[in-house]
Design a protein around this motif. Structure first.
Motif, PDB file in Angstrom:
ATOM      1  N   LYS B 238       5.447  -1.590  -0.312  1.00 38.05           N
ATOM      2  CA  LYS B 238       5.422  -0.137  -0.109  1.00 38.05           C
ATOM      3  C   LYS B 238       4.825   0.569  -1.328  1.00 38.05           C
ATOM      4  O   LYS B 238       4.020   1.493  -1.195  1.00 38.05           O
ATOM      5  N   GLU B 239       5.250   0.104  -2.494  1.00 40.36           N
ATOM      6  CA  GLU B 239       4.756   0.729  -3.722  1.00 40.36           C
ATOM      7  C   GLU B 239       3.228   0.559  -3.836  1.00 40.36           C
ATOM      8  O   GLU B 239       2.509   1.499  -4.143  1.00 40.36           O
ATOM      9  N   LYS B 242       1.410   2.711  -1.354  1.00 40.60           N
ATOM     10  CA  LYS B 242       1.431   4.132  -1.749  1.00 40.60           C
ATOM     11  C   LYS B 242       0.435   4.428  -2.865  1.00 40.60           C
ATOM     12  O   LYS B 242      -0.017   5.561  -3.010  1.00 40.60           O
ATOM     13  N   ARG B 243       0.123   3.399  -3.662  1.00 41.59           N
ATOM     14  CA  ARG B 243      -0.895   3.606  -4.707  1.00 41.59           C
ATOM     15  C   ARG B 243      -2.247   3.867  -4.061  1.00 41.59           C
ATOM     16  O   ARG B 243      -3.088   4.582  -4.593  1.00 41.59           O
ATOM     17  N   SER B 245      -2.722   4.845  -0.661  1.00 47.89           N
ATOM     18  CA  SER B 245      -2.695   5.984   0.260  1.00 47.89           C
ATOM     19  C   SER B 245      -1.370   6.696   0.143  1.00 47.89           C
ATOM     20  O   SER B 245      -0.319   6.088   0.336  1.00 47.89           O
ATOM     21  N   HIS B 246      -1.411   7.985  -0.137  1.00 48.95           N
ATOM     22  CA  HIS B 246      -0.143   8.699  -0.277  1.00 48.95           C
ATOM     23  C   HIS B 246       0.346   9.310   1.030  1.00 48.95           C
ATOM     24  O   HIS B 246       1.342  10.002   1.041  1.00 48.95           O
ATOM     25  N   THR B 248       0.692   7.309   3.928  1.00 49.52           N
ATOM     26  CA  THR B 248       1.180   6.258   4.819  1.00 49.52           C
ATOM     27  C   THR B 248       2.702   6.297   5.002  1.00 49.52           C
ATOM     28  O   THR B 248       3.453   6.427   4.042  1.00 49.52           O
ATOM     29  N   GLU B 249       3.123   6.177   6.275  1.00 53.29           N
ATOM     30  CA  GLU B 249       4.546   6.013   6.577  1.00 53.29           C
ATOM     31  C   GLU B 249       4.811   4.516   6.779  1.00 53.29           C
ATOM     32  O   GLU B 249       3.879   3.756   7.041  1.00 53.29           O
TER      33      GLU B 249
END
Lengths: 113, 278
Positions: B238-239, B242-243, B245-246, B248-249
Protein backbone atom coordinates in the motif's frame (compact mmCIF):
# COMPACT_ATOMS: atom_id res chain seq x y z
CA UNK A 1 6.67 -4.95 -26.07
CA UNK A 2 4.03 -2.30 -26.78
CA UNK A 3 6.71 -0.21 -28.52
CA UNK A 4 5.95 -2.08 -31.74
CA UNK A 5 2.31 -1.10 -31.68
CA UNK A 6 3.42 2.47 -30.93
CA UNK A 7 5.62 2.28 -34.05
CA UNK A 8 2.63 0.92 -36.00
CA UNK A 9 0.66 4.03 -34.96
CA UNK A 10 3.55 6.28 -36.05
CA UNK A 11 3.63 4.52 -39.43
CA UNK A 12 -0.11 5.06 -39.78
CA UNK A 13 0.22 8.79 -39.08
CA UNK A 14 3.14 9.08 -41.53
CA UNK A 15 1.36 7.19 -44.31
CA UNK A 16 -1.70 9.44 -44.01
CA UNK A 17 0.45 12.59 -44.15
CA UNK A 18 2.50 11.34 -47.10
CA UNK A 19 -0.67 10.61 -49.02
CA UNK A 20 -2.23 13.99 -48.16
CA UNK A 21 0.91 15.77 -49.36
CA UNK A 22 1.06 13.72 -52.55
CA UNK A 23 4.58 12.62 -51.59
CA UNK A 24 6.25 9.23 -51.91
CA UNK A 25 8.30 8.78 -48.78
CA UNK A 26 9.46 10.27 -45.51
CA UNK A 27 13.01 11.66 -45.46
CA UNK A 28 13.05 12.37 -41.75
CA UNK A 29 10.72 12.21 -38.77
CA UNK A 30 10.82 14.15 -35.52
CA UNK A 31 9.32 12.51 -32.45
CA UNK A 32 8.73 14.00 -29.03
CA UNK A 33 8.77 11.42 -26.25
CA UNK A 34 8.62 12.11 -22.54
CA UNK A 35 10.64 9.99 -20.16
CA UNK A 36 7.51 9.29 -18.10
CA UNK A 37 5.38 8.34 -21.12
CA UNK A 38 5.83 4.60 -20.59
CA UNK A 39 8.14 4.09 -23.55
CA UNK A 40 11.32 2.09 -23.18
CA UNK A 41 13.72 3.97 -25.46
CA UNK A 42 15.96 0.96 -26.08
CA UNK A 43 12.93 -1.17 -27.01
CA UNK A 44 11.83 1.55 -29.44
CA UNK A 45 15.29 1.56 -31.04
CA UNK A 46 15.31 -2.22 -31.19
CA UNK A 47 11.89 -2.47 -32.81
CA UNK A 48 12.12 0.51 -35.16
CA UNK A 49 13.80 -1.15 -38.13
CA UNK A 50 11.39 -4.06 -38.18
CA UNK A 51 8.38 -1.82 -37.53
CA UNK A 52 9.03 0.58 -40.40
CA UNK A 53 10.25 -1.88 -43.03
CA UNK A 54 8.28 -1.71 -46.28
CA UNK A 55 6.51 1.48 -45.19
CA UNK A 56 6.98 5.16 -46.08
CA UNK A 57 9.26 5.40 -43.03
CA UNK A 58 11.76 2.83 -44.27
CA UNK A 59 15.18 4.55 -44.38
CA UNK A 60 13.74 7.73 -42.81
CA UNK A 61 16.07 9.57 -40.47
CA UNK A 62 14.66 9.51 -36.93
CA UNK A 63 15.10 12.33 -34.45
CA UNK A 64 13.79 11.82 -30.92
CA UNK A 65 13.43 14.77 -28.56
CA UNK A 66 13.56 13.20 -25.12
CA UNK A 67 11.67 15.31 -22.61
CA UNK A 68 12.73 14.78 -19.05
CA UNK A 69 10.08 14.42 -16.39
CA UNK A 70 9.07 17.32 -14.22
CA UNK A 71 6.62 17.43 -11.34
CA UNK A 72 5.18 19.97 -8.94
CA UNK A 73 4.83 19.03 -5.30
CA UNK A 74 1.23 19.41 -4.12
CA UNK A 75 2.36 20.04 -0.53
CA UNK A 76 5.11 22.66 -0.86
CA UNK A 77 4.81 23.71 -4.53
CA UNK A 78 8.45 22.83 -5.36
CA UNK A 79 9.01 22.03 -9.02
CA UNK A 80 11.48 19.19 -9.45
CA UNK A 81 12.95 16.78 -11.97
CA UNK A 82 11.14 13.45 -11.80
CA UNK A 83 12.98 10.39 -13.09
CA UNK A 84 10.51 7.81 -11.80
CA UNK A 85 6.83 8.11 -10.88
CA UNK A 86 7.67 7.32 -7.25
CA UNK A 87 10.28 10.05 -6.79
CA UNK A 88 9.52 12.14 -3.69
CA UNK A 89 9.71 15.91 -3.58
CA UNK A 90 13.33 16.87 -2.78
CA UNK A 91 12.02 19.82 -0.76
CA UNK A 92 9.65 18.19 1.70
CA UNK A 93 9.81 14.46 0.93
CA UNK A 94 6.14 14.18 -0.06
CA UNK A 95 5.01 11.75 -2.77
CA UNK A 96 1.96 13.88 -3.43
CA UNK A 97 2.81 15.60 -6.70
CA UNK A 98 1.49 16.36 -10.17
CA UNK A 99 3.41 15.58 -13.34
CA UNK A 100 3.83 18.69 -15.46
CA UNK A 101 6.23 17.38 -18.12
CA UNK A 102 7.43 14.03 -19.40
CA UNK A 103 4.22 12.38 -20.63
CA UNK A 104 4.62 13.64 -24.22
CA UNK A 105 4.23 11.15 -27.05
CA UNK A 106 3.82 12.77 -30.44
CA UNK A 107 4.99 13.10 -34.00
CA UNK A 108 6.18 16.70 -34.23
CA UNK A 109 7.19 16.94 -37.86
CA UNK A 110 7.85 15.00 -41.04
CA UNK A 111 10.01 15.88 -44.00
CA UNK A 112 8.49 14.21 -47.06
CA UNK A 113 9.61 13.98 -50.65
CA UNK B 1 4.30 -9.29 -41.39
CA UNK B 2 2.48 -8.73 -38.13
CA UNK B 3 2.51 -5.06 -37.10
CA UNK B 4 2.29 -5.78 -33.40
CA UNK B 5 5.53 -7.58 -32.69
CA UNK B 6 7.18 -8.06 -36.05
CA UNK B 7 6.73 -11.82 -36.05
CA UNK B 8 6.11 -13.72 -39.24
CA UNK B 9 2.36 -14.05 -38.62
CA UNK B 10 -0.09 -12.34 -40.96
CA UNK B 11 -1.74 -9.13 -39.78
CA UNK B 12 -5.12 -10.68 -39.00
CA UNK B 13 -3.92 -12.39 -35.83
CA UNK B 14 -6.43 -10.64 -33.51
CA UNK B 15 -9.66 -12.54 -33.15
CA UNK B 16 -12.77 -11.54 -31.25
CA UNK B 17 -15.64 -13.90 -30.66
CA UNK B 18 -18.68 -14.25 -28.49
CA UNK B 19 -18.73 -17.50 -26.59
CA UNK B 20 -21.68 -19.67 -27.49
CA UNK B 21 -21.37 -22.96 -25.68
CA UNK B 22 -23.56 -24.64 -28.29
CA UNK B 23 -22.01 -23.17 -31.39
CA UNK B 24 -18.43 -22.02 -31.59
CA UNK B 25 -17.95 -19.29 -34.16
CA UNK B 26 -14.61 -17.69 -34.96
CA UNK B 27 -14.79 -14.16 -36.37
CA UNK B 28 -11.88 -12.23 -37.82
CA UNK B 29 -11.64 -8.52 -37.22
CA UNK B 30 -9.53 -5.88 -38.84
CA UNK B 31 -6.44 -5.33 -36.70
CA UNK B 32 -5.57 -1.79 -35.67
CA UNK B 33 -2.70 -1.52 -38.11
CA UNK B 34 -4.93 -2.22 -41.10
CA UNK B 35 -7.66 0.36 -40.48
CA UNK B 36 -7.72 3.22 -42.98
CA UNK B 37 -6.04 6.25 -41.45
CA UNK B 38 -8.17 9.31 -40.79
CA UNK B 39 -8.23 11.52 -43.84
CA UNK B 40 -7.53 8.70 -46.24
CA UNK B 41 -10.09 8.13 -48.98
CA UNK B 42 -10.30 5.93 -52.01
CA UNK B 43 -11.95 7.28 -55.14
CA UNK B 44 -11.14 7.45 -58.79
CA UNK B 45 -11.45 11.17 -59.54
CA UNK B 46 -8.60 13.61 -59.12
CA UNK B 47 -8.47 16.81 -57.12
CA UNK B 48 -5.68 18.79 -55.59
CA UNK B 49 -5.33 18.50 -51.82
CA UNK B 50 -4.64 21.69 -49.89
CA UNK B 51 -1.38 20.31 -48.54
CA UNK B 52 -0.21 19.23 -51.97
CA UNK B 53 -0.85 22.70 -53.42
CA UNK B 54 1.81 24.19 -51.13
CA UNK B 55 4.26 21.49 -51.99
CA UNK B 56 7.61 22.75 -53.23
CA UNK B 57 9.49 20.48 -55.59
CA UNK B 58 11.72 18.16 -53.60
CA UNK B 59 11.35 18.10 -49.84
CA UNK B 60 8.44 19.40 -47.79
CA UNK B 61 8.47 19.82 -44.02
CA UNK B 62 5.14 19.05 -42.37
CA UNK B 63 4.71 20.33 -38.80
CA UNK B 64 1.95 18.00 -37.69
CA UNK B 65 2.21 17.69 -33.89
CA UNK B 66 0.07 14.57 -33.78
CA UNK B 67 -0.45 12.53 -30.64
CA UNK B 68 0.83 9.02 -31.36
CA UNK B 69 -1.88 7.49 -29.19
CA UNK B 70 -4.43 9.92 -30.67
CA UNK B 71 -6.33 7.34 -32.64
CA UNK B 72 -6.62 4.94 -29.70
CA UNK B 73 -7.65 7.80 -27.42
CA UNK B 74 -10.29 8.95 -29.92
CA UNK B 75 -11.74 5.45 -30.09
CA UNK B 76 -11.58 5.19 -26.30
CA UNK B 77 -13.64 8.38 -26.05
CA UNK B 78 -16.23 6.85 -28.38
CA UNK B 79 -16.41 3.78 -26.14
CA UNK B 80 -16.72 6.07 -23.13
CA UNK B 81 -19.60 7.95 -24.75
CA UNK B 82 -21.37 4.68 -25.45
CA UNK B 83 -20.94 3.59 -21.82
CA UNK B 84 -22.17 6.93 -20.50
CA UNK B 85 -25.23 6.99 -22.75
CA UNK B 86 -26.16 3.49 -21.62
CA UNK B 87 -25.27 4.00 -17.93
CA UNK B 88 -22.78 1.17 -18.14
CA UNK B 89 -19.97 1.00 -15.61
CA UNK B 90 -16.98 -0.40 -17.53
CA UNK B 91 -13.95 -1.60 -15.57
CA UNK B 92 -10.55 -2.37 -17.04
CA UNK B 93 -9.01 -5.15 -14.92
CA UNK B 94 -5.23 -5.27 -15.19
CA UNK B 95 -2.60 -7.41 -13.46
CA UNK B 96 0.25 -9.86 -13.93
CA UNK B 97 -0.71 -13.30 -15.21
CA UNK B 98 -1.90 -15.48 -12.36
CA UNK B 99 -3.07 -12.80 -9.91
CA UNK B 100 -6.56 -14.30 -9.91
CA UNK B 101 -8.50 -11.92 -12.19
CA UNK B 102 -10.62 -14.68 -13.67
CA UNK B 103 -11.27 -16.32 -10.29
CA UNK B 104 -12.31 -12.94 -8.90
CA UNK B 105 -14.69 -12.49 -11.82
CA UNK B 106 -16.15 -15.97 -11.51
CA UNK B 107 -17.06 -15.39 -7.88
CA UNK B 108 -18.31 -11.84 -8.54
CA UNK B 109 -20.55 -12.94 -11.39
CA UNK B 110 -21.99 -15.79 -9.33
CA UNK B 111 -22.65 -13.53 -6.33
CA UNK B 112 -24.16 -10.64 -8.29
CA UNK B 113 -26.32 -12.86 -10.48
CA UNK B 114 -29.93 -11.67 -10.45
CA UNK B 115 -28.92 -8.37 -8.83
CA UNK B 116 -26.87 -6.52 -11.48
CA UNK B 117 -26.63 -7.48 -15.16
CA UNK B 118 -22.96 -8.24 -15.89
CA UNK B 119 -21.07 -8.61 -19.17
CA UNK B 120 -17.46 -9.65 -19.71
CA UNK B 121 -14.78 -9.09 -22.32
CA UNK B 122 -11.83 -11.45 -21.91
CA UNK B 123 -8.43 -10.56 -23.34
CA UNK B 124 -5.76 -13.21 -23.77
CA UNK B 125 -3.11 -13.91 -26.35
CA UNK B 126 -4.50 -17.36 -27.04
CA UNK B 127 -7.32 -19.76 -26.11
CA UNK B 128 -10.87 -19.16 -24.89
CA UNK B 129 -10.18 -20.93 -21.57
CA UNK B 130 -11.03 -17.87 -19.48
CA UNK B 131 -14.13 -16.99 -21.49
CA UNK B 132 -15.32 -20.58 -21.13
CA UNK B 133 -14.94 -20.31 -17.34
CA UNK B 134 -16.92 -17.06 -17.38
CA UNK B 135 -19.59 -18.51 -19.68
CA UNK B 136 -20.06 -21.34 -17.20
CA UNK B 137 -21.38 -18.76 -14.69
CA UNK B 138 -24.10 -17.85 -17.20
CA UNK B 139 -22.70 -14.38 -17.99
CA UNK B 140 -22.49 -13.10 -21.56
CA UNK B 141 -18.83 -13.03 -22.60
CA UNK B 142 -16.71 -12.22 -25.64
CA UNK B 143 -13.16 -13.51 -25.96
CA UNK B 144 -10.54 -11.34 -27.66
CA UNK B 145 -7.41 -13.21 -28.67
CA UNK B 146 -4.69 -10.71 -29.38
CA UNK B 147 -2.43 -13.21 -31.14
CA UNK B 148 1.03 -11.85 -30.39
CA UNK B 149 -0.33 -8.59 -28.96
CA UNK B 150 0.47 -7.82 -25.35
CA UNK B 151 -2.50 -5.59 -24.46
CA UNK B 152 -6.06 -4.65 -25.45
CA UNK B 153 -6.68 -1.52 -27.50
CA UNK B 154 -9.83 0.60 -27.75
CA UNK B 155 -10.80 -0.64 -31.22
CA UNK B 156 -10.80 -4.28 -30.02
CA UNK B 157 -13.16 -3.37 -27.19
CA UNK B 158 -15.36 -1.43 -29.63
CA UNK B 159 -15.54 -4.45 -31.92
CA UNK B 160 -16.19 -6.82 -29.01
CA UNK B 161 -19.10 -4.66 -27.79
CA UNK B 162 -20.82 -5.00 -31.15
CA UNK B 163 -21.01 -8.72 -30.46
CA UNK B 164 -21.59 -8.51 -26.73
CA UNK B 165 -24.36 -5.86 -26.79
CA UNK B 166 -24.24 -4.96 -23.07
CA UNK B 167 -27.61 -3.77 -21.74
CA UNK B 168 -28.44 -0.41 -20.14
CA UNK B 169 -27.29 -0.03 -16.54
CA UNK B 170 -25.06 -3.09 -16.67
CA UNK B 171 -21.57 -3.74 -15.36
CA UNK B 172 -18.95 -4.48 -17.99
CA UNK B 173 -15.76 -6.18 -16.86
CA UNK B 174 -12.89 -5.99 -19.33
CA UNK B 175 -10.20 -8.47 -18.30
CA UNK B 176 -7.04 -7.22 -19.98
CA UNK B 177 -4.14 -9.39 -21.10
CA UNK B 178 -2.11 -10.45 -18.04
CA UNK B 179 0.77 -7.96 -18.23
CA UNK B 180 1.72 -5.16 -15.84
CA UNK B 181 3.52 -3.09 -18.46
CA UNK B 182 1.86 -2.62 -21.84
CA UNK B 183 -1.87 -2.25 -20.97
CA UNK B 184 -1.03 0.85 -18.89
CA UNK B 185 -0.67 3.02 -21.99
CA UNK B 186 -3.92 2.13 -23.72
CA UNK B 187 -7.16 3.76 -22.62
CA UNK B 188 -10.12 1.54 -23.47
CA UNK B 189 -12.73 4.13 -22.47
CA UNK B 190 -13.28 2.46 -19.09
CA UNK B 191 -14.94 4.25 -16.18
CA UNK B 192 -12.24 3.01 -13.82
CA UNK B 193 -9.08 0.95 -13.95
CA UNK B 194 -8.61 -1.77 -11.35
CA UNK B 195 -5.18 -3.27 -10.74
CA UNK B 196 -5.04 -6.64 -9.03
CA UNK B 197 -2.01 -7.92 -7.15
CA UNK B 198 -1.88 -11.20 -5.27
CA UNK B 199 0.09 -11.84 -2.10
CA UNK B 200 2.14 -14.52 -3.87
CA UNK B 201 3.81 -11.74 -5.86
CA UNK B 202 6.43 -9.31 -4.58
CA UNK B 203 5.11 -6.45 -2.46
CA UNK B 204 7.40 -4.03 -4.31
CA UNK B 205 5.52 -4.44 -7.60
CA UNK B 206 4.08 -0.91 -7.49
CA UNK B 207 7.66 0.40 -7.65
CA UNK B 208 8.74 -2.08 -10.31
CA UNK B 209 5.73 -1.39 -12.54
CA UNK B 210 4.78 2.16 -11.57
CA UNK B 211 2.90 3.09 -14.76
CA UNK B 212 0.16 0.56 -14.09
CA UNK B 213 -0.33 1.58 -10.46
CA UNK B 214 -0.17 5.24 -11.44
CA UNK B 215 -3.11 4.87 -13.82
CA UNK B 216 -5.39 2.73 -11.60
CA UNK B 217 -8.12 4.00 -9.29
CA UNK B 218 -8.51 0.81 -7.28
CA UNK B 219 -5.93 -1.75 -6.18
CA UNK B 220 -7.26 -5.16 -5.18
CA UNK B 221 -4.94 -7.27 -3.03
CA UNK B 222 -6.04 -10.84 -3.75
CA UNK B 223 -5.35 -14.24 -2.14
CA UNK B 224 -5.14 -12.82 1.39
CA UNK B 225 -5.96 -16.31 2.70
CA UNK B 226 -2.36 -17.22 1.76
CA UNK B 227 -0.78 -14.41 3.81
CA UNK B 228 0.39 -16.72 6.64
CA UNK B 229 2.46 -18.72 4.16
CA UNK B 230 4.19 -15.98 2.17
CA UNK B 231 6.60 -13.16 2.79
CA UNK B 232 4.33 -10.32 1.70
CA UNK B 233 3.53 -7.13 3.56
CA UNK B 234 0.11 -5.61 2.85
CA UNK B 235 1.24 -2.37 4.48
CA UNK B 236 4.33 -2.18 2.27
CA UNK B 237 2.44 -2.74 -0.97
CA UNK B 238 0.00 0.00 0.00
CA UNK B 239 2.79 2.37 0.92
CA UNK B 240 4.60 1.74 -2.38
CA UNK B 241 1.42 2.11 -4.42
CA UNK B 242 0.68 5.41 -2.67
CA UNK B 243 4.12 6.71 -3.63
CA UNK B 244 3.16 6.18 -7.26
CA UNK B 245 -0.48 7.26 -7.11
CA UNK B 246 -2.14 9.24 -4.37
CA UNK B 247 -5.69 8.52 -5.56
CA UNK B 248 -5.63 4.72 -5.40
CA UNK B 249 -8.07 2.97 -3.06
CA UNK B 250 -7.36 -0.53 -1.72
CA UNK B 251 -9.45 -3.61 -1.07
CA UNK B 252 -7.99 -6.77 0.47
CA UNK B 253 -9.83 -9.94 -0.41
CA UNK B 254 -9.70 -13.61 -1.26
CA UNK B 255 -11.69 -14.73 -4.28
CA UNK B 256 -11.27 -18.31 -3.03
CA UNK B 257 -12.60 -17.98 0.52
CA UNK B 258 -14.84 -14.97 -0.14
CA UNK B 259 -13.19 -12.83 2.56
CA UNK B 260 -13.40 -9.12 1.70
CA UNK B 261 -15.71 -9.66 -1.27
CA UNK B 262 -18.47 -7.59 0.35
CA UNK B 263 -16.20 -4.55 0.32
CA UNK B 264 -15.57 -5.09 -3.40
CA UNK B 265 -19.31 -5.34 -4.11
CA UNK B 266 -19.94 -2.19 -2.09
CA UNK B 267 -17.27 -0.39 -4.15
CA UNK B 268 -18.86 -1.63 -7.39
CA UNK B 269 -22.32 -0.48 -6.33
CA UNK B 270 -21.06 2.91 -5.21
CA UNK B 271 -19.24 3.43 -8.52
CA UNK B 272 -22.29 2.32 -10.44
CA UNK B 273 -24.68 4.54 -8.50
CA UNK B 274 -22.56 7.64 -8.97
CA UNK B 275 -22.66 7.02 -12.72
CA UNK B 276 -26.35 6.19 -13.06
CA UNK B 277 -28.35 9.07 -14.51
CA UNK B 278 -30.86 10.46 -11.97
Amino acid sequence: MHELSIIASIVEIAEAEVQKAGAQRVESIELEIGELAGIEFSALDFAWEVGVSQTVLENAERHVNRISGQARCSECDTTFEMQALYDPCPGCGSYFSEIIKGKELSVKALTVS
Amino acid sequence: MCGICGCGQPDGAVTIRKIDLKKVNFGKVTPLGAVSPLGHHDHDHHHVHAAAMNQAPGKTVLQIEQDILGKNNLLAERNKGFFEAKNILALNLVSSPGSGKTALLERTLADLKGEIPCFVIEGDQQTSNDADRIAATGAEVVQINTGKGCHLEADMVNEAMRQLKPTDGSLLFIENVGNLVCPAMFDLGEGARVVIISVTEGDDKPLKYPDMFHSSQLCIINKIDLLPYVNFSVEKVKEYAKRVSHITEFIELSATTGAGMDEWYAWLKKQRNTRLAP
